[in-house]
Design an enzyme around this catalytic site. Structure first.
Site, PDB file in Angstrom:
ATOM      1  N   ASP A 300       1.155  -1.420   0.006  1.00  0.00           N
ATOM      2  CA  ASP A 300      -0.042  -0.176  -0.243  1.00  0.00           C
ATOM      3  C   ASP A 300       0.694   1.511  -0.079  1.00  0.00           C
ATOM      4  O   ASP A 300       0.305   2.290  -0.269  1.00  0.00           O
ATOM      5  CB  ASP A 300      -0.660  -0.134   1.168  1.00  0.00           C
ATOM      6  CG  ASP A 300      -2.017  -0.916   0.864  1.00  0.00           C
ATOM      7  OD1 ASP A 300      -2.772  -0.800  -0.210  1.00  0.00           O
ATOM      8  OD2 ASP A 300      -2.548  -1.335   2.136  1.00  0.00           O
ATOM      9  N   GLY A 307       1.162   8.975   1.935  1.00  0.00           N
ATOM     10  CA  GLY A 307       0.259  10.317   1.733  1.00  0.00           C
ATOM     11  C   GLY A 307      -0.363  10.341  -0.043  1.00  0.00           C
ATOM     12  O   GLY A 307      -1.007  11.556   0.528  1.00  0.00           O
ATOM     13  N   TYR A 384      -9.965  -0.115   2.833  1.00  0.00           N
ATOM     14  CA  TYR A 384      -9.446  -0.960   4.312  1.00  0.00           C
ATOM     15  C   TYR A 384      -9.011   1.168   4.398  1.00  0.00           C
ATOM     16  O   TYR A 384      -8.265   1.571   3.849  1.00  0.00           O
ATOM     17  CB  TYR A 384      -7.977  -1.848   4.442  1.00  0.00           C
ATOM     18  CG  TYR A 384      -8.605  -2.447   5.132  1.00  0.00           C
ATOM     19  CD1 TYR A 384      -8.067  -3.019   6.423  1.00  0.00           C
ATOM     20  CD2 TYR A 384      -8.080  -3.708   4.337  1.00  0.00           C
ATOM     21  CE1 TYR A 384      -8.793  -3.991   7.325  1.00  0.00           C
ATOM     22  CE2 TYR A 384      -8.165  -5.236   4.480  1.00  0.00           C
ATOM     23  CZ  TYR A 384      -8.505  -5.365   5.814  1.00  0.00           C
ATOM     24  OH  TYR A 384      -8.992  -6.001   7.055  1.00  0.00           O
ATOM     25  N   GLU A 385      -9.131   1.293   5.920  1.00  0.00           N
ATOM     26  CA  GLU A 385      -8.608   2.505   6.381  1.00  0.00           C
ATOM     27  C   GLU A 385      -7.067   2.060   7.145  1.00  0.00           C
ATOM     28  O   GLU A 385      -7.521   1.006   8.543  1.00  0.00           O
ATOM     29  CB  GLU A 385      -9.856   3.095   7.646  1.00  0.00           C
ATOM     30  CG  GLU A 385     -10.333   4.431   6.495  1.00  0.00           C
ATOM     31  CD  GLU A 385     -11.154   3.768   5.883  1.00  0.00           C
ATOM     32  OE1 GLU A 385     -11.474   4.425   4.758  1.00  0.00           O
ATOM     33  OE2 GLU A 385     -11.535   2.598   5.586  1.00  0.00           O
ATOM     34  N   ASP A 592      26.839   3.676  12.157  1.00  0.00           N
ATOM     35  CA  ASP A 592      25.873   4.756  12.056  1.00  0.00           C
ATOM     36  C   ASP A 592      24.574   3.708  11.301  1.00  0.00           C
ATOM     37  O   ASP A 592      24.409   2.669  10.359  1.00  0.00           O
ATOM     38  CB  ASP A 592      25.523   5.436  10.731  1.00  0.00           C
ATOM     39  CG  ASP A 592      24.706   7.001  10.566  1.00  0.00           C
ATOM     40  OD1 ASP A 592      23.338   6.139  11.473  1.00  0.00           O
ATOM     41  OD2 ASP A 592      24.452   7.858  10.202  1.00  0.00           O
TER      42      ASP A 592
END
EC number: 1.4.3.-
Length: 653
Positions: A300, A307, A384-385, A592
């Site tokens: 998704d 966004g 879907y949410e 890092d």
């Protein structure tokens, strides 16, 4: 205006338009799929963060992906200050992210396609009812019959007797394939066993239907949330300060919320914790092995974008209390601007007890209530949410909670047909297939500085037998810590029996009391394994989901664990995370580092999930361990505090 923006702020509408104009000067008639912030290189960004007043701000650069006539895909970078393209490449065999306009177009085409009409008639739908035919367009995922060079979507078909009816109650049994370049249906997958439309009585969730079934509950009294003096957080642009926390709130087309430069003020010392943190990918594999359901495994974020799919939030509905909203701007495919109002909401909530103790001798004691800061977005992926909540706690804990709601993806089923265990008939004629929701969290660690190491921690019993000198009563247990020193060693899975967790440590920062390194612990217990088997299409395409945790050495632009362009990848070659891990020998000890964590849920649907699902949460914590000298929230004002010396009466033992 750009000079006043934080280097990690999303591109403004003006900056997006400027990038589009620059590209069009060289490349005409292209469709824009991405125009987003190309984040500053970490070296220059950290230098600016350390010395803002004396360091030149990193340049604003746009990351661009376009499709040219004939399906050519172009990737480039545009320097917005210089107004010029500084990098450009035409790539083959790749498909950029699907746009909203492309999704909307498929439904228009299927209604007028002669072959689709024919299949609708076979299903029991007349040509006069074609306006009642709907589809959820998905990228085709990958289908070996078509490959990756032609841009395709699959149309999951439905019917609505009335515009207010739930289309997922009326699934159809065939699947058209849409070619974006031809703007036409080029194939239809038809099952061997046909399943005509079943026109069962409707079951809906809008007010008219609830009133028809007896109406809403009448025993709910008002619950008011007030902050008469306003919130306890302060925002300057997109930088926020709250309860010793400070961080930047970014947002882009793909990840949605991006949190950067996360620090905690420890009695005057602003200690770095994470440089960058976000959800970077997810996959939703479905468990029915029959064609064409093997293609149902949506990425998704990589295929559609958290966004791009984000909701415009509304006060009193998605958020309550004193809310600060942040908007979002994105390009449209034809080069205009799409504005999403209230894409992010920021607010505080009461969070119950922060800490409490009552002395049983005289009932003296203390109780302090907690509050939390929530940075939230909600995005809709077809049916879907997903409500994404980044939650900051006063004690230094960061919690990611995702609430899944919306509507099940459904398929048609004949009366008395066997689901074979691959799904559940949640309503007559409605088969909801088993599926997983697997999310990938990316954390660029910065625990007291950029040199960090990850350890795996397991709660284990002593290896010494009962009756031994070391374990005479057999009750000894301890935390077994395993250093994940290389990318290969770091490929680890969750183990519930040992309450496995992962510690991000700074070996150079040793706690004065515990003599252990300063760390942040990943506590995540909703961690199902990827259920599709090794070698399956999903397994090949979703390499990030093969293990619960991966660790890599940080490199600029290594952001997307399933690859930059996800639609229609075959998985036959390593891309993204699997490519970066390589042979597994690279050191991630005192480096890092980036920790990648895949977590989520397995969903076996039930009738209680239909026609709309109650929200199901999945959560994880990043908790400070050996980081503070003691409880960091003792200075939060208590609601009740009575010391023993303040109590009247006789002291009792």
């Amino acid at each position: 205006m750009a000079s006043t923006r934080h280097p990690l702020d999303p591109l403004s509408a003006a900056e997006i338009q400027a990038a589009i104009n620059v590209v069009r000067e060289t490349h005409q008639n292209v469709n824009f799929h991405v125009v987003s912030l190309h984040e500053p290189r970490k070296a220059s960004m950290t230098q600016w963060l350390a010395e803002r007043s004396s360091t030149t701000k990193p340049p604003r650069v746009a990351d661009v992906s376009v499709i040219a006539p004939g399906g050519k895909v172009g990737d480039g970078l545009v320097d917005l200050g210089k107004r010029q393209i500084i990098q450009w490449e035409w790539v083959k065999g790749r498909q950029p992210i699907i746009t909203v306009e492309e999704l909307q177009r498929v439904e228009q085409v299927i209604r007028s396609d002669a072959n689709v009409m024919k299949q609708c008639e076979i299903s029991g739908i007349s040509r006069e009812e074609m306006h009642k035919v709907y589809c959820d367009p998905w990228t085709i995922g990958y289908d070996e019959r078509f490959g990756s060079n032609v841009r395709l979507q699959q149309a999951l078909m439905y019917f609505r007797p009335h515009i207010d009816d739930c289309q997922y109650q009326y699934p159809l049994d065939f699947c058209p394939i849409y070619d974006s370049d031809k703007d036409a249906i080029v194939h239809i997958d038809i099952p061997e066993t046909r399943r005509p439309l079943r026109r069962e009585a409707t079951v809906n969730y809008y007010p008219a239907d609830i009133h028809a079934r007896g109406g809403y509950r009448k025993d709910l009294k008002p619950l008011e949330i007030t902050q008469p003096e306003g919130p306890s957080f302060q925002m300057k642009g997109r930088e926020i300060e709250w309860q010793n926390w400070s961080f930047h709130i970014g947002f882009n087309y793909r990840e949605g919320i991006v949190l950067g430069d996360i620090r905690y003020n420890d009695h005057g010392t602003l200690r770095p914790i994470f440089y960058r943190m976000s959800l970077v990918e997810m996959v939703v594999p479905y468990g029915n092995p029959d064609r064409p359901h093997q293609r149902k495994h949506a990425f998704d974020l990589g295929e559609y974008g958290a966004g791009y799919m984000t909701n415009s939030l509304r006060l009193g509905c998605d958020c309550k209390g004193f809310i600060r909203y942040l908007d979002a701007e994105f390009p449209t495919r034809d080069g205009h601007i799409r504005h999403i109002k209230n894409a992010i909401c920021v607010h505080e909530e009461d969070n119950g007890i922060l800490f409490k103790h009552t002395d049983f001798r005289d009932e003296s004691g203390i109780v302090t209530r907690a509050r939390k800061l929530i940075v939230q977005q909600v995005f809709t992926a077809a049916n879907y949410e997903y409500a994404i909540q980044w939650i900051f706690h006063q004690d230094g804990t960061i919690q990611l909670e995702i609430k899944l709601t919306g509507i099940l993806n459904t398929y048609s089923i004949n009366p008395e047909e066997d689901t074979h265990g691959w799904g559940t008939e949640v309503y007559p004629g409605v088969n909801a297939h088993n599926h997983q929701h697997l999310f990938c969290l990316r954390v660029n660690a910065n625990v007291d500085g950029p040199q960090n190491t990850v350890y795996m921690t397991d709660a284990v019993a002593s290896e010494e037998p009962v009756g031994s000198v070391e374990n005479p009563y057999g009750n000894a247990f301890h935390a077994k810590r395993t250093k994940l020193a290389t990318t290969g060693q770091a490929m680890t899975n969750y183990e519930g029996a040992t309450m496995r967790s992962w510690d991000i440590c700074n070996a150079s920062k040793i706690h004065p009391f515990s003599k252990k390194p300063a760390s942040y612990k990943l506590v995540s217990r909703e961690v199902p394994r990827l259920l599709p088997k090794p070698g399956s299409l999903v397994w090949k395409r979703a390499g990030f989901a093969r293990h619960a945790v991966h660790v890599t050495k940080y490199r600029d632009d290594q952001l997307w664990p399933a690859g930059r362009h996800v639609p229609q990848t075959s998985g036959e070659s390593d891309v993204g995370l699997t490519e970066w891990i390589g042979d597994g020998t690279e050191s991630v000890d005192n480096e890092d580092i980036v920790l990648w964590h895949t977590f989520g849920v397995v969903h076996f649907p039930a009738p209680e999930d239909f026609p709309i699902m109650p929200a199901e949460p999945v959560t994880l914590l990043l908790r400070p361990r050996n980081f503070f000298c003691g409880n960091p929230v003792l200075d939060v004002p208590p609601q009740r505090a009575l010391a023993p010396s303040q109590m009247t009466g006789t002291w009792k033992l």
